[in-house]
Write a protein that holds these residues in place. Structure first.
Motif, PDB file in Angstrom:
ATOM      1  N   TYR A  67       0.849  -1.187   0.000  1.00 46.63           N
ATOM      2  CA  TYR A  67       0.000   0.000   0.000  1.00 46.63           C
ATOM      3  C   TYR A  67       0.889   1.242   0.000  1.00 46.63           C
ATOM      4  CZ  TYR A  67      -3.716  -3.247   1.236  1.00 46.63           C
ATOM      5  OH  TYR A  67      -4.604  -4.291   1.228  1.00 46.63           O
ATOM      6  N   PRO A  68       0.425   2.315  -0.571  1.00 44.06           N
ATOM      7  CA  PRO A  68       1.247   3.537  -0.666  1.00 44.06           C
ATOM      8  C   PRO A  68       1.286   4.331   0.642  1.00 44.06           C
ATOM      9  CG  PRO A  68      -0.865   3.907  -1.709  1.00 44.06           C
ATOM     10  CD  PRO A  68      -0.846   2.457  -1.308  1.00 44.06           C
ATOM     11  N   TYR A  69       1.220   3.637   1.743  1.00 38.08           N
ATOM     12  CA  TYR A  69       1.309   4.282   3.060  1.00 38.08           C
ATOM     13  C   TYR A  69       1.770   3.231   4.061  1.00 38.08           C
ATOM     14  CZ  TYR A  69      -3.347   2.144   3.357  1.00 38.08           C
ATOM     15  OH  TYR A  69      -4.402   1.273   3.314  1.00 38.08           O
ATOM     16  N   ASP A  70       2.126   3.649   5.232  1.00 37.78           N
ATOM     17  CA  ASP A  70       2.626   2.753   6.268  1.00 37.78           C
ATOM     18  C   ASP A  70       1.445   2.108   6.998  1.00 37.78           C
ATOM     19  OD1 ASP A  70       3.974   1.369   8.194  1.00 37.78           O
ATOM     20  OD2 ASP A  70       5.054   3.102   9.017  1.00 37.78           O
ATOM     21  N   THR A  71       1.250   0.809   6.758  1.00 34.26           N
ATOM     22  CA  THR A  71       0.104   0.112   7.351  1.00 34.26           C
ATOM     23  C   THR A  71       0.336  -0.260   8.818  1.00 34.26           C
ATOM     24  OG1 THR A  71       0.966  -2.024   6.574  1.00 34.26           O
ATOM     25  CG2 THR A  71      -0.582  -0.855   5.134  1.00 34.26           C
ATOM     26  N   LYS A  72       1.519  -0.013   9.341  1.00 40.40           N
ATOM     27  CA  LYS A  72       1.797  -0.358  10.739  1.00 40.40           C
ATOM     28  C   LYS A  72       1.471   0.796  11.701  1.00 40.40           C
ATOM     29  CE  LYS A  72       5.344  -3.780   9.676  1.00 40.40           C
ATOM     30  NZ  LYS A  72       4.471  -4.919  10.064  1.00 40.40           N
ATOM     31  N   ILE A  73       0.984   1.884  11.135  1.00 41.73           N
ATOM     32  CA  ILE A  73       0.632   3.051  11.939  1.00 41.73           C
ATOM     33  C   ILE A  73      -0.888   3.125  12.087  1.00 41.73           C
ATOM     34  CG2 ILE A  73       0.754   5.567  12.107  1.00 41.73           C
ATOM     35  CD1 ILE A  73       3.291   5.480  10.454  1.00 41.73           C
ATOM     36  N   SER A  74      -1.333   3.336  13.311  1.00 48.72           N
ATOM     37  CA  SER A  74      -2.764   3.508  13.555  1.00 48.72           C
ATOM     38  C   SER A  74      -3.182   4.930  13.144  1.00 48.72           C
ATOM     39  CB  SER A  74      -3.052   3.290  15.044  1.00 48.72           C
ATOM     40  OG  SER A  74      -4.423   3.374  15.301  1.00 48.72           O
TER      41      SER A  74
ATOM     42  N   PHE B 201      -4.191   3.692  10.148  1.00 48.74           N
ATOM     43  CA  PHE B 201      -4.077   3.091   8.821  1.00 48.74           C
ATOM     44  C   PHE B 201      -4.126   1.564   8.893  1.00 48.74           C
ATOM     45  CE2 PHE B 201      -1.777   7.201   8.084  1.00 48.74           C
ATOM     46  CZ  PHE B 201      -2.718   7.730   7.227  1.00 48.74           C
ATOM     47  N   TYR B 202      -3.555   1.016   9.953  1.00 48.80           N
ATOM     48  CA  TYR B 202      -3.571  -0.440  10.112  1.00 48.80           C
ATOM     49  C   TYR B 202      -5.011  -0.951  10.247  1.00 48.80           C
ATOM     50  CZ  TYR B 202      -3.164  -5.045  12.250  1.00 48.80           C
ATOM     51  OH  TYR B 202      -3.303  -6.366  12.535  1.00 48.80           O
ATOM     52  N   GLU B 203      -5.785  -0.349  11.123  1.00 46.68           N
ATOM     53  CA  GLU B 203      -7.157  -0.784  11.340  1.00 46.68           C
ATOM     54  C   GLU B 203      -8.017  -0.609  10.079  1.00 46.68           C
ATOM     55  OE1 GLU B 203      -5.276   0.040  15.199  1.00 46.68           O
ATOM     56  OE2 GLU B 203      -5.496   1.191  13.326  1.00 46.68           O
ATOM     57  N   ILE B 204      -7.820   0.524   9.408  1.00 44.20           N
ATOM     58  CA  ILE B 204      -8.591   0.779   8.183  1.00 44.20           C
ATOM     59  C   ILE B 204      -8.247  -0.247   7.111  1.00 44.20           C
ATOM     60  CG2 ILE B 204      -8.949   2.403   6.285  1.00 44.20           C
ATOM     61  CD1 ILE B 204      -8.549   4.671   8.313  1.00 44.20           C
ATOM     62  N   THR B 205      -6.952  -0.532   6.952  1.00 39.76           N
ATOM     63  CA  THR B 205      -6.519  -1.497   5.944  1.00 39.76           C
ATOM     64  C   THR B 205      -6.988  -2.902   6.290  1.00 39.76           C
ATOM     65  OG1 THR B 205      -4.540  -0.157   5.577  1.00 39.76           O
ATOM     66  CG2 THR B 205      -4.541  -2.369   4.659  1.00 39.76           C
ATOM     67  N   TYR B 206      -6.971  -3.223   7.579  1.00 41.14           N
ATOM     68  CA  TYR B 206      -7.438  -4.536   8.041  1.00 41.14           C
ATOM     69  C   TYR B 206      -8.906  -4.737   7.639  1.00 41.14           C
ATOM     70  CZ  TYR B 206      -7.403  -8.598  11.196  1.00 41.14           C
ATOM     71  OH  TYR B 206      -7.431  -9.871  11.719  1.00 41.14           O
ATOM     72  N   VAL B 207      -9.736  -3.734   7.950  1.00 40.72           N
ATOM     73  CA  VAL B 207     -11.157  -3.827   7.615  1.00 40.72           C
ATOM     74  C   VAL B 207     -11.347  -3.877   6.101  1.00 40.72           C
ATOM     75  CG1 VAL B 207     -13.373  -2.620   7.734  1.00 40.72           C
ATOM     76  CG2 VAL B 207     -11.884  -2.691   9.741  1.00 40.72           C
TER      77      VAL B 207
END
Length: 389
Positions: free
Chosen positions: A168-175, A177-183
């Motif tokens: 993804y064009p962003y850091d998925t380990k940062i909240s 973004f992680y929760e949004i990407t998970y869903v």
């Protein structure tokens, strides 16, 4: 058709299937195809966001991990199945006019059961399709549940691990973004699963309908000379049988043109996916959430191929019964002219109808067995290579 017989609604069997296709944007209302309206906009947004975009992020990730064989093996079997959904949605949209015509012709008078006996005759086929439909959804739902839950159950959620490896064009380990990407991943895979399952079971239903129509045709031929006094009635009934047979062949040809490419690629991808899934089951922790997700996925793919092959095989078997049905009727007392017509009709129906994938692979039980054998060969190869490390 007897006016006292209530009209049989063939589409009632696949009503739940059509509702799901409507929800994902793949079944415009009524008998229309896509028009410039709000539904078409919803179809473009939903399919683009949850199918095309989700696949894009996973394919880009494969490019980055191409040198890591273990990571590729762990993701490619799912990614290939998801990528095939792109083709399936394209074929649905491209052939929507054909599909809507098939639904209209299906409920036409020529395809209607003539009596209660014929309604009972086709019921086992409808019921068996429903059983496979439910089984397919149960297996797929289990896979989705364990995919969604295993980062939580394995406590890898603390490491911000996603259910599926993707870029993804962003850091998925940062909240957050992680929760949004998970869903987003869970919603996307659920959307893809509903789309895939609805299309696959629709293909199975089309073949099931063809087989059921051959059951009705054979029953009409067996009772061709029942309770009629005039030879003209025999001619009229035979003409109706000929028209019915031609309508079945047209229905089968249109159905086959719709799913030709889908089945062709599904056979190759499923063979690979089943083999890799079996291999993955030997390297993950037994009875873990990942193990059960792989097991459910492997069973779902197997049921998917079985639906293709079983109902395709039924078409061949039942179409082969037409010639025999003629001679099971009381034809011995028929006029000589009618006997000649029966012989001509029998000669024209001696070759059974076979549903195929681009005329290269037939949908049959034999093909299903060969797919499983090839998948086992892939598994044995991967297991042998892995054991030498």
């Amino acid at each position: 058709m007897n006016a006292t017989v209530e009209k049989f609604d063939w589409k009632l069997t696949i009503r739940a299937n059509i509702i799901k296709l409507k929800l994902v944007g793949l079944w415009p209302s009524g008998d229309d195809t896509y028009r410039p309206n709000w539904y078409t906009l919803w179809a473009a947004i939903s399919i683009g966001l949850f199918i095309y975009a989700h696949n894009f992020f996973q394919v880009v990730n494969i490019v980055f991990i191409f040198d890591d064989l273990q990571a590729i093996t762990a993701t490619i079997f799912v990614t290939l199945s998801e990528l095939l959904t792109i083709l399936k949605t394209y074929c649905m949209i491209q052939n929507m006019g054909i599909l809507k015509r098939l639904m209209v012709s299906l409920n036409g008078d020529i395809f209607q059961p003539k009596n209660d006996r014929q309604k009972r005759l086709v019921q086992p086929s409808l019921t068996f399709w429903k059983v496979n439909y439910v089984l397919f959804y149960v297996m797929s739902s289990g896979a989705i549940f364990f995919w969604a839950a295993y980062p939580i159950l394995d406590n890898s959620v603390k490491e911000h691990r996603l259910p599926f490896l993707a870029w993804y064009p962003y850091d998925t380990k940062i909240s957050p973004f992680y929760e949004i990407t998970y869903v987003y991943q869970i919603f996307s895979i659920s959307f893809i699963a509903v789309t895939t399952l609805s299309i696959d079971t629709l293909i199975g239903a089309l073949n099931m309908y063809i087989g059921a129509q051959y059951d009705i045709l054979c029953d009409d031929l067996k009772h061709l000379f029942d309770a009629e006094d005039s030879s003209m009635d025999f001619y009229r009934k035979l003409v109706n049988c000929v028209k019915h047979h031609r309508a079945i062949l047209r229905f089968a040809e249109d159905s086959n043109s719709f799913f030709n490419w889908i089945v062709f690629l599904q056979f190759f991808i499923s063979t690979t996916s089943i083999g890799i899934t079996m291999f993955q089951l030997t390297v993950v922790v037994p009875f873990s959430s990942e193990f059960f997700s792989l097991l459910s996925f492997g069973l779902a793919i197997t049921v998917e191929i079985f639906i293709y092959c079983w109902f395709g095989n039924e078409v061949e078997v039942k179409s082969n019964n037409v010639a025999y049905a003629v001679f099971q009727s009381d034809w011995t007392n028929a006029p000589i002219e009618l006997k000649k017509l029966l012989i001509f009709f029998t000669m024209r129906t001696q070759t059974p109808l076979k549903m195929s994938a681009l005329n290269l692979f037939y949908l049959s039980v034999d093909t299903f067995v060969r797919i499983l054998r090839t998948s086992w060969s892939y598994f044995a190869l991967l297991h042998q290579v892995n054991s030498k490390k």
